[in-house]
Motif scaffolding. Sequence first.
Motif, mmCIF file in Angstrom:
data_model
loop_
_atom_site.group_PDB
_atom_site.id
_atom_site.type_symbol
_atom_site.label_atom_id
_atom_site.label_comp_id
_atom_site.label_asym_id
_atom_site.label_seq_id
_atom_site.Cartn_x
_atom_site.Cartn_y
_atom_site.Cartn_z
ATOM 1 N N ALA A 120 0.730 -1.412 0.265
ATOM 2 C CA ALA A 120 -0.214 0.162 -0.220
ATOM 3 C C ALA A 120 1.022 1.592 -0.361
ATOM 4 O O ALA A 120 0.242 1.687 -0.896
ATOM 5 C CB ALA A 120 -1.310 -0.027 0.950
ATOM 6 N N VAL A 121 1.602 1.075 0.539
ATOM 7 C CA VAL A 121 3.207 2.604 0.468
ATOM 8 C C VAL A 121 3.756 2.477 -0.744
ATOM 9 O O VAL A 121 3.588 3.560 -1.246
ATOM 10 C CB VAL A 121 3.674 2.189 1.932
ATOM 11 C CG1 VAL A 121 4.425 3.611 1.518
ATOM 12 C CG2 VAL A 121 3.207 2.252 3.564
ATOM 13 N N THR A 122 3.886 1.262 -1.230
ATOM 14 C CA THR A 122 5.014 1.503 -2.642
ATOM 15 C C THR A 122 4.126 2.283 -3.630
ATOM 16 O O THR A 122 4.251 2.639 -4.352
ATOM 17 C CB THR A 122 5.494 0.376 -2.425
ATOM 18 O OG1 THR A 122 6.166 -0.278 -1.577
ATOM 19 C CG2 THR A 122 6.462 0.711 -3.610
ATOM 20 N N VAL A 127 2.949 7.636 -6.481
ATOM 21 C CA VAL A 127 1.924 9.036 -7.196
ATOM 22 C C VAL A 127 2.301 10.009 -7.136
ATOM 23 O O VAL A 127 2.959 10.744 -8.493
ATOM 24 C CB VAL A 127 0.294 8.611 -6.251
ATOM 25 C CG1 VAL A 127 0.092 9.973 -6.688
ATOM 26 C CG2 VAL A 127 -0.234 7.204 -7.128
ATOM 27 N N LEU A 128 3.102 10.093 -5.937
ATOM 28 C CA LEU A 128 3.665 11.440 -5.755
ATOM 29 C C LEU A 128 4.720 12.322 -7.096
ATOM 30 O O LEU A 128 5.063 12.966 -7.276
ATOM 31 C CB LEU A 128 4.365 11.840 -4.547
ATOM 32 C CG LEU A 128 3.293 12.128 -3.577
ATOM 33 C CD1 LEU A 128 4.304 11.993 -2.084
ATOM 34 C CD2 LEU A 128 3.211 12.955 -3.590
ATOM 35 N N PRO A 129 5.739 11.593 -7.406
ATOM 36 C CA PRO A 129 6.259 11.920 -8.977
ATOM 37 C C PRO A 129 5.806 12.202 -9.894
ATOM 38 O O PRO A 129 6.539 12.564 -10.925
ATOM 39 C CB PRO A 129 6.821 10.492 -9.295
ATOM 40 C CG PRO A 129 7.603 9.438 -7.683
ATOM 41 C CD PRO A 129 5.858 9.889 -7.298
ATOM 42 N N PHE A 130 4.856 12.016 -10.383
ATOM 43 C CA PHE A 130 3.454 12.441 -10.971
ATOM 44 C C PHE A 130 3.682 13.921 -10.988
ATOM 45 O O PHE A 130 2.904 15.008 -11.512
ATOM 46 C CB PHE A 130 2.364 11.586 -11.645
ATOM 47 C CG PHE A 130 2.851 10.199 -12.360
ATOM 48 C CD1 PHE A 130 3.281 9.768 -13.722
ATOM 49 C CD2 PHE A 130 2.964 9.254 -10.981
ATOM 50 C CE1 PHE A 130 3.746 9.205 -13.876
ATOM 51 C CE2 PHE A 130 3.132 7.932 -12.034
ATOM 52 C CZ PHE A 130 3.938 7.604 -13.384
ATOM 53 N N THR A 131 3.060 13.893 -9.654
ATOM 54 C CA THR A 131 2.185 14.775 -10.032
ATOM 55 C C THR A 131 3.067 16.068 -8.875
ATOM 56 O O THR A 131 3.298 17.606 -8.455
ATOM 57 C CB THR A 131 1.144 14.971 -8.424
ATOM 58 O OG1 THR A 131 1.550 13.829 -7.150
ATOM 59 C CG2 THR A 131 -0.148 14.027 -9.455
ATOM 60 N N PHE A 132 4.361 15.844 -8.288
ATOM 61 C CA PHE A 132 5.168 16.159 -7.720
ATOM 62 C C PHE A 132 6.461 15.707 -7.778
ATOM 63 O O PHE A 132 7.178 15.472 -6.783
ATOM 64 C CB PHE A 132 4.841 16.634 -5.486
ATOM 65 C CG PHE A 132 5.593 17.539 -5.584
ATOM 66 C CD1 PHE A 132 4.833 18.953 -5.128
ATOM 67 C CD2 PHE A 132 6.857 17.281 -4.220
ATOM 68 C CE1 PHE A 132 5.944 19.997 -4.739
ATOM 69 C CE2 PHE A 132 7.316 18.440 -3.847
ATOM 70 C CZ PHE A 132 6.731 19.345 -4.043
ATOM 71 N N PRO A 173 7.653 10.495 -1.036
ATOM 72 C CA PRO A 173 8.665 10.100 -0.220
ATOM 73 C C PRO A 173 9.912 9.599 -0.347
ATOM 74 O O PRO A 173 10.269 8.822 -1.624
ATOM 75 C CB PRO A 173 7.025 9.352 0.526
ATOM 76 C CG PRO A 173 6.819 8.876 -0.695
ATOM 77 C CD PRO A 173 6.716 9.524 -1.855
ATOM 78 N N SER A 174 9.878 8.772 0.718
ATOM 79 C CA SER A 174 11.635 8.334 1.195
ATOM 80 C C SER A 174 10.964 7.400 1.577
ATOM 81 O O SER A 174 11.051 6.320 2.470
ATOM 82 C CB SER A 174 12.202 9.310 1.849
ATOM 83 O OG SER A 174 13.883 8.043 1.928
ATOM 84 N N LEU A 219 11.761 16.178 4.900
ATOM 85 C CA LEU A 219 10.473 16.502 4.907
ATOM 86 C C LEU A 219 9.849 15.151 4.014
ATOM 87 O O LEU A 219 8.584 14.421 3.812
ATOM 88 C CB LEU A 219 9.304 17.636 3.758
ATOM 89 C CG LEU A 219 9.521 18.839 4.548
ATOM 90 C CD1 LEU A 219 9.293 20.165 3.899
ATOM 91 C CD2 LEU A 219 8.384 19.165 6.025
ATOM 92 N N ASP A 220 11.027 14.102 3.013
ATOM 93 C CA ASP A 220 10.371 12.934 2.188
ATOM 94 C C ASP A 220 10.207 11.898 3.090
ATOM 95 O O ASP A 220 9.508 11.049 3.455
ATOM 96 C CB ASP A 220 12.366 13.342 1.594
ATOM 97 C CG ASP A 220 12.250 13.827 0.208
ATOM 98 O OD1 ASP A 220 11.347 14.248 0.437
ATOM 99 O OD2 ASP A 220 13.708 13.973 0.163
ATOM 100 N N ALA A 221 10.849 11.908 4.436
ATOM 101 C CA ALA A 221 10.919 11.117 5.782
ATOM 102 C C ALA A 221 10.089 11.435 6.270
ATOM 103 O O ALA A 221 9.245 10.383 7.222
ATOM 104 C CB ALA A 221 11.991 11.034 6.648
#
Length: 264
Positions: A120-122, A127-132, A173-174, A219-221
């Motif tokens: 779930a976390v992965t 999604v984030l690399p697409f949006t941010f 995220p990291s 903030l990544d962590a």
Amino acid sequence: MRSQSEPASAEPGAIARPPLVRELLLVAGLFLVYKFGRQLATGHTAEALHNAHRIWDLERTLHLPSEVDVQSALLHGDTLVHLANTYYATVHFPATLAFLVWLYLKRPAHYVWARRVLAAVTAAALVLPFTFPLAPPRMLAASGLIDTARIYGPSVYGPPARDHLSNQFAAMPSLHFGWALMVAIGLIVATRSRWRWLWLLHPAITLLVIIGTANHYWLDAIAATAMLGAALALIHPPHRTATTAGRGTRHLVAEEPALVGAGR
């Protein structure tokens, strides 16, 4: 009544170990999704660098500790920074895989729970690399940080333009930290040793490594922790029901982990 010599799986309600071939395919798929899924969001260099400036400024506004201080501590000796680079390059995947293998063999119900949480976390993290899209601090000249892996080695990344195995603009995220934190939480939940809290050293060291090597921002962590917290809130760990057998001996029975609101 079960004798103490019988395996835990004989206990009514205990979870059987999932089929090995299926789990190998699922776990391999999880790693492949993590490794190659980010490549779908490659590029966006200008946007990633712009977002890096925004994250750097936001951290200063929030008065978070400076990544420069952590890296300065690593740079006191070549051996220390080399160890940090090696930890970043070699511990992430093997530690997570060893964690899943141990749970599969020793705590099947906890294995199912942990695998679901990691998946779930992965999935959410992709999604984030697409949006941010976000460039790591080692690429941000304004940070004053250096790429320790490139200078001291070992390095797992090539020049971004020629690196076809990873998306270096997916710093947030990291998952290095998110997975390490889940490994620690999973082992703390699944074991009863008084020393089990020492597993928290793994995410603590990972945090210092990803910051000191300039691969991630604080903030990544924090983002990875928030995602993991949401997954843990939705996906329940296995419940342990105490039963009495023999001369007051207490046996623990693991139930199937379930999503919030799902039937058991």
